[in-house]
Design an enzyme around this catalytic site. Structure first.
Site, PDB file in Angstrom:
ATOM      1  N   ASP A  61     -39.510  17.884  20.425  1.00  0.00           N
ATOM      2  CA  ASP A  61     -38.361  16.850  20.071  1.00  0.00           C
ATOM      3  C   ASP A  61     -37.036  17.601  20.462  1.00  0.00           C
ATOM      4  O   ASP A  61     -37.034  18.839  20.417  1.00  0.00           O
ATOM      5  CB  ASP A  61     -38.138  16.494  18.710  1.00  0.00           C
ATOM      6  CG  ASP A  61     -37.404  15.056  18.836  1.00  0.00           C
ATOM      7  OD1 ASP A  61     -37.073  14.473  19.574  1.00  0.00           O
ATOM      8  OD2 ASP A  61     -37.128  14.905  17.710  1.00  0.00           O
ATOM      9  N   GLY A  99     -33.624  15.027  24.973  1.00  0.00           N
ATOM     10  CA  GLY A  99     -32.232  14.425  25.126  1.00  0.00           C
ATOM     11  C   GLY A  99     -30.923  15.072  24.747  1.00  0.00           C
ATOM     12  O   GLY A  99     -30.063  15.018  25.740  1.00  0.00           O
ATOM     13  N   THR A 106     -46.190   5.742  20.617  1.00  0.00           N
ATOM     14  CA  THR A 106     -46.299   4.195  20.712  1.00  0.00           C
ATOM     15  C   THR A 106     -44.759   3.681  20.824  1.00  0.00           C
ATOM     16  O   THR A 106     -44.786   2.405  21.120  1.00  0.00           O
ATOM     17  CB  THR A 106     -47.181   3.741  19.564  1.00  0.00           C
ATOM     18  OG1 THR A 106     -47.072   3.994  18.476  1.00  0.00           O
ATOM     19  CG2 THR A 106     -48.888   3.890  20.064  1.00  0.00           C
ATOM     20  N   GLU A 107     -43.956   4.351  20.155  1.00  0.00           N
ATOM     21  CA  GLU A 107     -42.396   3.765  19.833  1.00  0.00           C
ATOM     22  C   GLU A 107     -41.671   4.323  20.917  1.00  0.00           C
ATOM     23  O   GLU A 107     -40.584   3.590  21.116  1.00  0.00           O
ATOM     24  CB  GLU A 107     -42.073   4.218  18.493  1.00  0.00           C
ATOM     25  CG  GLU A 107     -42.379   3.847  17.076  1.00  0.00           C
ATOM     26  CD  GLU A 107     -43.738   4.093  16.865  1.00  0.00           C
ATOM     27  OE1 GLU A 107     -44.234   5.392  17.385  1.00  0.00           O
ATOM     28  OE2 GLU A 107     -44.869   3.344  16.314  1.00  0.00           O
ATOM     29  N   ASN A 108     -42.220   5.166  21.729  1.00  0.00           N
ATOM     30  CA  ASN A 108     -41.215   5.518  22.881  1.00  0.00           C
ATOM     31  C   ASN A 108     -40.995   4.519  24.014  1.00  0.00           C
ATOM     32  O   ASN A 108     -40.091   4.591  24.719  1.00  0.00           O
ATOM     33  CB  ASN A 108     -41.629   6.837  23.599  1.00  0.00           C
ATOM     34  CG  ASN A 108     -41.334   8.126  22.647  1.00  0.00           C
ATOM     35  OD1 ASN A 108     -42.089   8.788  22.519  1.00  0.00           O
ATOM     36  ND2 ASN A 108     -40.307   7.978  21.742  1.00  0.00           N
ATOM     37  N   ARG A 141     -42.095  21.140  14.449  1.00  0.00           N
ATOM     38  CA  ARG A 141     -41.119  20.113  14.986  1.00  0.00           C
ATOM     39  C   ARG A 141     -39.868  20.765  15.480  1.00  0.00           C
ATOM     40  O   ARG A 141     -39.260  21.453  14.488  1.00  0.00           O
ATOM     41  CB  ARG A 141     -40.929  18.802  14.181  1.00  0.00           C
ATOM     42  CG  ARG A 141     -40.308  17.702  14.723  1.00  0.00           C
ATOM     43  CD  ARG A 141     -39.993  16.540  14.189  1.00  0.00           C
ATOM     44  NE  ARG A 141     -39.357  15.408  15.046  1.00  0.00           N
ATOM     45  CZ  ARG A 141     -39.572  14.026  15.033  1.00  0.00           C
ATOM     46  NH1 ARG A 141     -40.538  13.579  14.329  1.00  0.00           N
ATOM     47  NH2 ARG A 141     -38.776  13.355  15.800  1.00  0.00           N
TER      48      ARG A 141
HETATM   49  C1  IPE Z   1     -41.274  11.966  18.515  1.00  0.00           C
HETATM   50  O1  IPE Z   1     -39.863  11.939  18.895  1.00  0.00           O
HETATM   51  C2  IPE Z   1     -42.443  11.412  19.863  1.00  0.00           C
HETATM   52  C3  IPE Z   1     -42.413  12.510  20.624  1.00  0.00           C
HETATM   53  C4  IPE Z   1     -41.983  13.839  20.517  1.00  0.00           C
HETATM   54  C5  IPE Z   1     -43.017  12.180  21.887  1.00  0.00           C
HETATM   55  P1  IPE Z   1     -38.869  10.799  19.107  1.00  0.00           P
HETATM   56  O2  IPE Z   1     -37.614  11.439  19.401  1.00  0.00           O
HETATM   57  O3  IPE Z   1     -39.591   9.636  19.624  1.00  0.00           O
HETATM   58  O4  IPE Z   1     -38.960  10.441  17.451  1.00  0.00           O
HETATM   59  P2  IPE Z   1     -37.790   9.844  16.551  1.00  0.00           P
HETATM   60  O5  IPE Z   1     -37.441   8.616  17.145  1.00  0.00           O
HETATM   61  O6  IPE Z   1     -36.592  10.694  16.458  1.00  0.00           O
HETATM   62  O7  IPE Z   1     -38.590   9.706  14.962  1.00  0.00           O
HETATM   63  C1  IPE Z   2     -38.596  14.426  22.984  1.00  0.00           C
HETATM   64  O1  IPE Z   2     -37.203  14.381  23.428  1.00  0.00           O
HETATM   65  C2  IPE Z   2     -39.285  13.979  24.253  1.00  0.00           C
HETATM   66  C3  IPE Z   2     -39.962  12.438  23.908  1.00  0.00           C
HETATM   67  C4  IPE Z   2     -39.814  11.855  22.776  1.00  0.00           C
HETATM   68  C5  IPE Z   2     -40.556  11.843  25.070  1.00  0.00           C
HETATM   69  P1  IPE Z   2     -36.098  13.231  22.975  1.00  0.00           P
HETATM   70  O2  IPE Z   2     -36.087  12.542  24.319  1.00  0.00           O
HETATM   71  O3  IPE Z   2     -36.708  12.521  21.686  1.00  0.00           O
HETATM   72  O4  IPE Z   2     -35.022  14.034  22.875  1.00  0.00           O
HETATM   73  P2  IPE Z   2     -33.787  13.774  21.634  1.00  0.00           P
HETATM   74  O5  IPE Z   2     -34.584  13.553  20.472  1.00  0.00           O
HETATM   75  O6  IPE Z   2     -33.144  12.538  22.146  1.00  0.00           O
HETATM   76  O7  IPE Z   2     -33.079  14.704  21.714  1.00  0.00           O
HETATM   77 MG    MG Z   3     -36.374  12.766  19.972  1.00  0.00          MG
END
Ligand code: IPE
Ligand code: IPE
Ligand code: MG
Length: 229
Positions: free
Chosen positions: A16, A19, A62-64, A176
């Site tokens: 994680d 972004g 599944t939420e992405n 994590r």
């Molecule tokens: C969890 O990260 C899923 C992956 C790393 C693929 P997210 O960024 O999607 O989770 P939340 O929304 O912060 O819980």
């Molecule tokens: C994890 O990084 C990758 C995926 C969930 C695909 P994020 O894209 O969730 O990064 P943040 O949480 O927005 O920083």
């Molecule tokens: Mg994230």
């Protein structure tokens, strides 16, 4: 110091922070995912060197799907690029690729590459690199229940999870990154007795040294499994 005699067999990673890394570097989110992919390659190498048998990474939940179409297609394009550039080396390193999740809704080229990656590495007997794609624990459990025949027991349900079908043991430790401290639907059943290691490092900045530190932290834990000393 890392105790090489107590290396976990299975490490799960919730990768994680891509972004936030992109935002901090003032680049598009997809550039953050690209940097994350580079980190993933290094961590797989390190896991292999340490003698870890299973490395399971959470790549797309599944939420992405709630993200923008641009980000989603960017992530899957990176997956295609990853397989195209890495498959030869994965094979050379005797890595076996497993996929956990319902890949049917993935873009065709991504589906094509992961099918190829699984097929081409199926006879390898080195580290298992388990990639969770369109994976969610709740969906995994519902699927297992639907597919189950015979007696309803913990053991039987476990066998019908993706992990059970693929012969993947429960993870001793789940890492994590990015300072978030939740499972976000990752390996909930399998994590019943996992140790959790949280680090503030954003995934693209996660180095093999930091990985080693996380394993050391895991080794410092006292695991009791409900029993007593
Ligand atoms: C969890 O990260 C899923 C992956 C790393 C693929 P997210 O960024 O999607 O989770 P939340 O929304 O912060 O819980
Ligand atoms: C994890 O990084 C990758 C995926 C969930 C695909 P994020 O894209 O969730 O990064 P943040 O949480 O927005 O920083
Ligand atoms: Mg994230």
């Amino acid at each position: 110091m890392l105790d090489l005699d107590r290396i976990p067999k299975h490490v799960g990673i919730i990768m994680d922070g891509n972004g936030r890394w992109a935002k901090a570097h003032m680049v598009p989110r997809v550039a953050g995912h690209n940097a994350g992919m580079k980190a993933m390659k290094e961590i797989l190498k390190k896991a292999k060197t340490l003698g870890i048998e299973h490395l399971t990474v959470y790549a797309f939940s599944t939420e992405n799907w709630k993200r923008t179409a641009e980000e989603i297609s960017g992530i899957f394009s990176l997956l295609v690029k990853y397989v195209d550039s890495e498959l030869k080396e994965l094979n050379y390193n005797n890595v076996k690729v497993n996929i956990l999740g319902d890949v049917s809704p993935l873009p065709e080229d991504a589906l094509d590459r992961i099918t190829k990656a699984v097929e081409d590495t199926k006879d390898n007997d080195g580290i298992c690199f388990n990639i969770c794609l369109n994976y969610g624990s709740r969906a995994e459990i519902v699927r297992a229940v639907k597919n189950m025949t015979g007696e309803i027991t913990e053991e039987n349900l476990s066998k019908h999870l993706y992990t059970g079908e693929l012969g993947i043991p429960d993870p001793e430790v789940i890492i994590r990154t990015s300072g978030e401290e939740r499972l976000s639907n990752f390996l909930m059943w399998q994590a019943a007795y996992s140790e959790f290691v949280f680090t503030d490092v954003l995934w693209p900045d996660f180095t093999p040294e930091e990985f080693e530190r996380c394993i050391e932290e895991y080794q410092s834990r006292d695991r009791r499994f409900g029993g007593r000393k």
